[in-house]
Scaffold this motif. Structure first.
Motif, PDB file in Angstrom:
ATOM      1  N   ASP A   1       0.780  -1.515  -0.241  1.00  0.00           N
ATOM      2  CA  ASP A   1       0.327   0.110  -0.226  1.00  0.00           C
ATOM      3  C   ASP A   1       1.228   1.048   0.102  1.00  0.00           C
ATOM      4  OD1 ASP A   1      -2.207   1.611   0.318  1.00  0.00           O
ATOM      5  OD2 ASP A   1      -3.077   1.389   2.270  1.00  0.00           O
ATOM      6  N   GLY A   2       2.336   1.798  -0.639  1.00  0.00           N
ATOM      7  CA  GLY A   2       3.056   2.323  -0.739  1.00  0.00           C
ATOM      8  C   GLY A   2       2.359   3.804  -1.702  1.00  0.00           C
ATOM      9  N   GLN A   3       3.510   4.254  -1.393  1.00  0.00           N
ATOM     10  CA  GLN A   3       3.525   5.708  -2.701  1.00  0.00           C
ATOM     11  C   GLN A   3       4.540   6.000  -2.980  1.00  0.00           C
ATOM     12  OE1 GLN A   3       1.504   7.818  -4.419  1.00  0.00           O
ATOM     13  NE2 GLN A   3      -0.362   7.407  -2.866  1.00  0.00           N
ATOM     14  N   VAL A   4       4.751   6.995  -4.619  1.00  0.00           N
ATOM     15  CA  VAL A   4       5.471   7.282  -5.055  1.00  0.00           C
ATOM     16  C   VAL A   4       5.498   9.332  -4.902  1.00  0.00           C
ATOM     17  CG1 VAL A   4       7.027   7.625  -7.250  1.00  0.00           C
ATOM     18  CG2 VAL A   4       6.290   5.605  -6.238  1.00  0.00           C
ATOM     19  N   TYR A   5       6.644   9.509  -4.333  1.00  0.00           N
ATOM     20  CA  TYR A   5       6.328  10.892  -4.411  1.00  0.00           C
ATOM     21  C   TYR A   5       7.637  12.076  -5.296  1.00  0.00           C
ATOM     22  CZ  TYR A   5       4.271   9.490  -0.147  1.00  0.00           C
ATOM     23  OH  TYR A   5       3.868   8.955   0.928  1.00  0.00           O
ATOM     24  N   GLY A   6       7.363  12.850  -5.644  1.00  0.00           N
ATOM     25  CA  GLY A   6       8.281  14.058  -6.906  1.00  0.00           C
ATOM     26  C   GLY A   6       8.515  15.001  -6.183  1.00  0.00           C
ATOM     27  N   ILE A   7       9.294  14.953  -5.918  1.00  0.00           N
ATOM     28  CA  ILE A   7      10.512  16.284  -4.698  1.00  0.00           C
ATOM     29  C   ILE A   7      11.134  17.461  -5.367  1.00  0.00           C
ATOM     30  CG2 ILE A   7      12.001  16.985  -3.503  1.00  0.00           C
ATOM     31  CD1 ILE A   7       9.657  15.238  -1.773  1.00  0.00           C
ATOM     32  N   SER A   8      10.813  18.017  -5.689  1.00  0.00           N
ATOM     33  CA  SER A   8      11.929  19.605  -6.440  1.00  0.00           C
ATOM     34  C   SER A   8      12.948  19.654  -5.667  1.00  0.00           C
ATOM     35  CB  SER A   8      10.529  20.534  -6.344  1.00  0.00           C
ATOM     36  OG  SER A   8      10.513  21.453  -5.129  1.00  0.00           O
ATOM     37  N   ASN A   9      13.808  20.126  -6.638  1.00  0.00           N
ATOM     38  CA  ASN A   9      15.362  20.754  -6.117  1.00  0.00           C
ATOM     39  C   ASN A   9      15.398  21.684  -4.894  1.00  0.00           C
ATOM     40  OD1 ASN A   9      15.803  19.013  -7.578  1.00  0.00           O
ATOM     41  ND2 ASN A   9      17.363  20.554  -8.312  1.00  0.00           N
ATOM     42  N   ASN A  10      14.380  22.492  -5.131  1.00  0.00           N
ATOM     43  CA  ASN A  10      13.849  23.472  -3.789  1.00  0.00           C
ATOM     44  C   ASN A  10      13.784  22.753  -2.316  1.00  0.00           C
ATOM     45  OD1 ASN A  10      14.008  26.071  -2.592  1.00  0.00           O
ATOM     46  ND2 ASN A  10      11.917  26.504  -3.168  1.00  0.00           N
ATOM     47  N   GLU A  11      12.653  21.725  -2.257  1.00  0.00           N
ATOM     48  CA  GLU A  11      12.487  21.094  -1.782  1.00  0.00           C
ATOM     49  C   GLU A  11      13.819  20.897  -0.521  1.00  0.00           C
ATOM     50  OE1 GLU A  11       8.367  19.685  -1.838  1.00  0.00           O
ATOM     51  OE2 GLU A  11       8.724  18.816  -4.246  1.00  0.00           O
TER      52      GLU A  11
END
Ligand SMILES: *Cc1c(COP(=O)(O)O)cnc(C)c1O
Length: 406
Positions: free
Chosen positions: A313-323
């Motif tokens: 029951d996982g999830q994938v995140y897209g992270i900006s360079n700023n974050e």
């Protein structure tokens, strides 16, 4: 010890011990260990988990383990009271002693130990954007095993060791990581060479799986959440497989940790696949950490990243360079150790999830800091920069060079 059968995760058929995939359905193969309960051995570092590593022996002088500790400062910043940090890197004050500063130090030792056991002395071929190359170069040097490395020229600055270089040939590849992979695949097909296999290599996966084993023993139960920055996603698959074994063990709970996998946006193929979006990439150099940009991750394949996500029951995140940049600062200031860019992407995902309210303040959460302590290492050791033996643009140039050297 380490007794196991290698089977296809899809059809269950027993495979050759060194198989990298099932010939029938191309699915991943997995080690199924005869020890059903985890009995830590009094051995050095990661070899403690010998029963669940696909090896019959160990290499002396390598195999530093990941450490797990309950976070106080970062946990307080985020309002979490059960945040645990797994740290792979150099941080001697906490007994973290990896000399190439990333969790690739968990992958190279069992891989090369298995090659030693196989005994045909074929030259190991590895393509890497840096961290993998350092780890394999270190272990090959200490174990005196022949290694051929293909590293994109722009990643050459990451090629250093604190031990003396052994039988390692280093090729600088003109191009990016994808080019280095292509050249390596081409060379590894020739007789006398062997591919390390990436995510398909059970020794790499079960080596990384020791992160979950160490964390579960430290916490006393299987965590509810697992955060990691991924490129291929092999670390995510490994965490899932280790948790499946721990669940079968029965003493640490019957849950599986939810996988929270983070990629550097927009160079995030797994993020796009998970959300069924068309990818829109920028230049590879713009990735927050180029170890996170793998264009052909083992996503759809049986036993791969997608199965791991669905099953947990996982999830994938897209992270900006700023974050990622902000998360890196927050981590380094609160925990007082430098980290690599990749794990900052995982910290940023944790921050996102806490802000969204998806995890509760008491949830048992494991944050995998996959690399760090490089500044700390420089205080204690001199780094020897490795010079490429040759700069190449295709496999034939490398083969000619190796032929001349024989
Ligand atoms: C390789 C690497 C990752 C990504 O690992 P996966 O194989 O995609 O799980 C994350 N962090 C660091 C420091 C790495 O070297």
């Amino acid at each position: 010890m380490g007794d196991h059968a290698v089977m296809c995760v899809n059809c269950g058929e027993v495979q050759h011990p060194y198989a990298l995939s099932c010939p029938k359905d191309n699915a991943l193969v997995r080690a199924y260990y005869s020890a059903k309960q985890l009995e830590p051995k009094s051995l050095y570092g990661m070899w403690t988990f010998f029963d669940w590593l696909p090896v019959n022996g160990k290499i002396k002088g390598v195999g530093e383990a990941a450490i797990t500790f309950p976070s106080e400062n970062l946990a307080a910043e985020l309002g979490l009271d059960n945040l645990y940090i797994s740290f792979s890197g150099y941080w001697p004050e906490r007994n973290a002693l990896m000399k190439t500063c990333s969790f690739k130090d968990l992958e190279a030792p069992p891989t090369i130990q298995r090659l030693l056991e196989k005994g045909d002395n074929s030259r190991l071929v590895v393509a890497s954007a840096g961290n993998t190359a350092r780890s394999f170069a270190q272990v090959a040097s200490i174990a005196d095993y022949p290694l051929i490395l293909f590293v994109p020229e722009m990643a050459m600055k990451r090629m250093w060791l604190i031990v003396e270089k052994g039988p390692v040939t280093l090729f600088g590849v003109k191009g990016d990581y994808a080019d280095a992979i292509n050249v390596a695949e081409n060379v590894a097909e020739r007789p006398g060479f062997v591919a390390e296999g990436g995510a398909r290599n059970i020794a790499r996966r079960d080596g990384m799986g020791t992160v979950m084993l160490d964390a579960t023993l430290t916490i006393g139960q299987i965590p509810q959440h697992y955060f990691q920055a991924i490129g291929s996603g092999a670390g995510g698959i490994s965490a899932w497989e280790a948790a499946l074994r721990l669940k079968d063990d029965g003493r640490f709970g019957l849950n599986l940790p939810r996988l929270h996998l983070a990629q550097s946006f927009p160079n995030s193929p797994i993020y796009y696949s998970w959300r069924s979006m068309d990818p829109m990439y920028t230049a590879a150099e713009e990735t927050y950490d180029d170890v996170l940009f793998n264009r052909k991750p083992p996503y759809e394949i049986k036993g791969g990243v997608k199965d791991a996500l669905v099953n947990t029951d996982g999830q994938v995140y897209g992270i900006s360079n700023n974050e990622a940049e902000n998360a890196k600062k927050l981590f380094e200031q609160s925990e007082e150790i430098d980290i690599l860019n990749a794990p900052a992407v995982a910290v940023a995902a944790l921050i996102q999830v806490v802000e969204s309210g998806t995890i509760g303040p008491h949830d048992i959460t494991l944050l995998n800091i996959t690399g760090g302590g490089m500044s700390r290492l420089k205080e204690d050791f001199a780094m020897n920069m490795l010079q490429p033996d040759m700069s190449i643009s295709n496999a034939q140039e490398a083969l000619d060079f190796l032929e001349d050297r024989r």
